[in-house]
Design an enzyme around this catalytic site. Sequence first.
Site, PDB file in Angstrom:
ATOM      1  N   LYS A  16       0.836  -1.218   0.000  1.00 12.43           N
ATOM      2  CA  LYS A  16       0.000   0.000   0.000  1.00 12.43           C
ATOM      3  C   LYS A  16       0.867   1.264   0.000  1.00 12.43           C
ATOM      4  CE  LYS A  16      -2.297  -0.692   3.771  1.00 12.43           C
ATOM      5  NZ  LYS A  16      -1.738  -1.992   4.191  1.00 12.43           N
ATOM      6  N   LYS A  33      -1.467   9.387   6.324  1.00 11.52           N
ATOM      7  CA  LYS A  33      -1.661   8.113   7.011  1.00 11.52           C
ATOM      8  C   LYS A  33      -2.264   8.461   8.358  1.00 11.52           C
ATOM      9  CE  LYS A  33      -0.358   3.586   7.942  1.00 11.52           C
ATOM     10  NZ  LYS A  33      -0.283   2.374   7.140  1.00 11.52           N
ATOM     11  N   GLN A 189       7.808  -5.951  -9.078  1.00 12.82           N
ATOM     12  CA  GLN A 189       8.720  -6.219  -7.943  1.00 12.82           C
ATOM     13  C   GLN A 189      10.052  -5.560  -8.276  1.00 12.82           C
ATOM     14  OE1 GLN A 189       7.536  -7.724  -5.351  1.00 12.82           O
ATOM     15  NE2 GLN A 189       9.383  -7.901  -4.098  1.00 12.82           N
TER      16      GLN A 189
HETATM   17  N1  LIG Z   1       6.935  -3.375  -5.915  1.00 13.95           N
HETATM   18  C1  LIG Z   1       7.729  -3.679  -4.870  1.00 13.95           C
HETATM   19  N2  LIG Z   1       8.964  -4.182  -5.093  1.00 13.95           N
HETATM   20  C2  LIG Z   1       9.768  -4.507  -4.061  1.00 13.95           C
HETATM   21  N3  LIG Z   1       9.445  -4.376  -2.747  1.00 13.95           N
HETATM   22  C3  LIG Z   1       8.204  -3.881  -2.481  1.00 13.95           C
HETATM   23  C4  LIG Z   1       7.284  -3.504  -3.504  1.00 13.95           C
HETATM   24  N4  LIG Z   1       6.140  -3.020  -2.918  1.00 13.95           N
HETATM   25  C5  LIG Z   1       6.356  -3.110  -1.583  1.00 13.95           C
HETATM   26  N5  LIG Z   1       7.584  -3.610  -1.315  1.00 13.95           N
HETATM   27  C6  LIG Z   1       8.167  -3.856   0.014  1.00 13.95           C
HETATM   28  O1  LIG Z   1       7.293  -4.723   0.738  1.00 13.95           O
HETATM   29  C7  LIG Z   1       7.185  -4.284   2.104  1.00 13.95           C
HETATM   30  C8  LIG Z   1       5.715  -3.942   2.397  1.00 13.95           C
HETATM   31  O2  LIG Z   1       5.323  -2.896   1.508  1.00 13.95           O
HETATM   32  P1  LIG Z   1       4.470  -1.680   2.062  1.00 13.95           P
HETATM   33  O3  LIG Z   1       5.134  -1.050   3.232  1.00 13.95           O
HETATM   34  O4  LIG Z   1       4.125  -0.808   0.901  1.00 13.95           O
HETATM   35  O5  LIG Z   1       3.183  -2.479   2.575  1.00 13.95           O
HETATM   36  P2  LIG Z   1       1.890  -1.868   3.238  1.00 13.95           P
HETATM   37  O6  LIG Z   1       0.732  -2.584   2.651  1.00 13.95           O
HETATM   38  O7  LIG Z   1       1.914  -0.379   3.140  1.00 13.95           O
HETATM   39  O8  LIG Z   1       2.044  -2.288   4.768  1.00 13.95           O
HETATM   40  P3  LIG Z   1       1.273  -1.639   6.076  1.00 13.95           P
HETATM   41  O9  LIG Z   1      -0.013  -2.385   6.176  1.00 13.95           O
HETATM   42  O10 LIG Z   1       2.253  -1.909   7.166  1.00 13.95           O
HETATM   43  O11 LIG Z   1       1.085  -0.179   5.790  1.00 13.95           O
HETATM   44  C9  LIG Z   1       8.101  -3.065   2.241  1.00 13.95           C
HETATM   45  O12 LIG Z   1       9.372  -3.509   2.717  1.00 13.95           O
HETATM   46  C10 LIG Z   1       8.246  -2.561   0.818  1.00 13.95           C
HETATM   47  O13 LIG Z   1       9.467  -1.870   0.595  1.00 13.95           O
HETATM   48  C1  LIG Z   2       2.200  -2.596  11.891  1.00 20.89           C
HETATM   49  C2  LIG Z   2       1.947  -2.310  10.460  1.00 20.89           C
HETATM   50  N1  LIG Z   2       2.440  -0.961  10.223  1.00 20.89           N
HETATM   51  C3  LIG Z   2       0.506  -2.409  10.011  1.00 20.89           C
HETATM   52  N2  LIG Z   2       0.068  -1.170   9.419  1.00 20.89           N
HETATM   53  C4  LIG Z   2      -0.505  -2.813  11.038  1.00 20.89           C
HETATM   54  C5  LIG Z   2      -1.542  -3.696  10.396  1.00 20.89           C
HETATM   55  C6  LIG Z   2      -2.504  -4.277  11.378  1.00 20.89           C
HETATM   56  C7  LIG Z   2      -3.106  -5.565  10.872  1.00 20.89           C
HETATM   57  C8  LIG Z   2      -4.042  -6.166  11.885  1.00 20.89           C
HETATM   58  C9  LIG Z   2      -4.578  -7.509  11.388  1.00 20.89           C
HETATM   59  O1  LIG Z   2      -5.180  -7.558  10.284  1.00 20.89           O
HETATM   60  O2  LIG Z   2      -4.354  -8.516  12.087  1.00 20.89           O
HETATM   61 MG   LIG Z   3       1.930   1.103   4.574  1.00 19.61          MG
END
Ligand SMILES: Nc1ncnc2c1ncn2[C@@H]1O[C@H](COP(=O)(O)OP(=O)(O)OP(=O)(O)O)[C@@H](O)[C@H]1O
Ligand SMILES: C[C@H](N)[C@H](N)CCCCCC(=O)O
Ligand SMILES: [Mg+2]
Length: 210
Positions: A16, A33, A189
């Site tokens: 995300k 956020k 990726q």
């Molecule tokens: N296209 C990509 N290529 C390589 N690594 C990626 C890619 N997209 C995300 N990542 C890596 O995967 C991990 C999770 O990605 P990200 O932080 O965007 O997830 P998120 O859904 O925002 O998580 P959260 O729920 O914690 O907010 C991070 O370490 C990020 O750098």
């Molecule tokens: C810690 C990390 N930054 C995440 N945004 C937190 C996500 C909570 C997920 C809870 C759940 O679905 O069990």
């Molecule tokens: Mg995130």
Amino acid sequence: MTNRIFITGIGTGVGKTISSAIITESLQADYWKPVQTGLTEGTDTDTIKSLLSNPVSKCHREAYCLKEPASPHLAARLEGITINVKRITEIADTYQPANRPFIIEGAGGLMVPITDTIFTIDLIRQLKARVIIVAGNYLGSINHSLLTASVLKQEKIPVLGWIFSGDTHSNEDEVVAWSGFPKLGRIPQASHIDKAFVKEQAEKLSLQLK
Ligand SMILES: Nc1ncnc2c1ncn2[C@@H]1O[C@H](COP(=O)(O)OP(=O)(O)OP(=O)(O)O)[C@@H](O)[C@H]1O
Ligand SMILES: C[C@H](N)[C@H](N)CCCCCC(=O)O
Ligand SMILES: [Mg+2]
């Protein structure tokens, strides 16, 4: 708010934040956020700030920064507080750019609790936002994707479409067909994620919003 877009995912860690950076850069939007949980590895807002290169976007200050890397309702409880969702919607209105998109990233997926009785999907409704769903690519992601889609449809939340994150999803076309939501783009990726990667992906992303 027509130009208020909530970025949700089929779960946590699905891409995300990286997708939010690309969407924010693509639309020269503002980013927010509202609830950040887990602080030791830096915040999503810090990540976004490090990846944007356009001079217009603003990254707004979180409404809640909670220590525990957990669900917002639990992280808040551990700090002896309850998240005030009305406060989040009021702050959103003050941050809303006048005539530019506003990207709001959730914590985890749709059914993550913000309080003991209010879930992320309720927050989306109260923010009057449209949704982009970020789908990661892993064994189990079809189920998580279609569960997410069915809840959004059931709750009549307006959905702009899917961003598929990571390697080519063998089931991408089926998830689009089964859900009825369009594919907005795919973020490949990457071995290294930096401003150049985000800028390049932002130029490729054909968001219906443009
Ligand atoms: N296209 C990509 N290529 C390589 N690594 C990626 C890619 N997209 C995300 N990542 C890596 O995967 C991990 C999770 O990605 P990200 O932080 O965007 O997830 P998120 O859904 O925002 O998580 P959260 O729920 O914690 O907010 C991070 O370490 C990020 O750098
Ligand atoms: C810690 C990390 N930054 C995440 N945004 C937190 C996500 C909570 C997920 C809870 C759940 O679905 O069990
Ligand atoms: Mg995130």
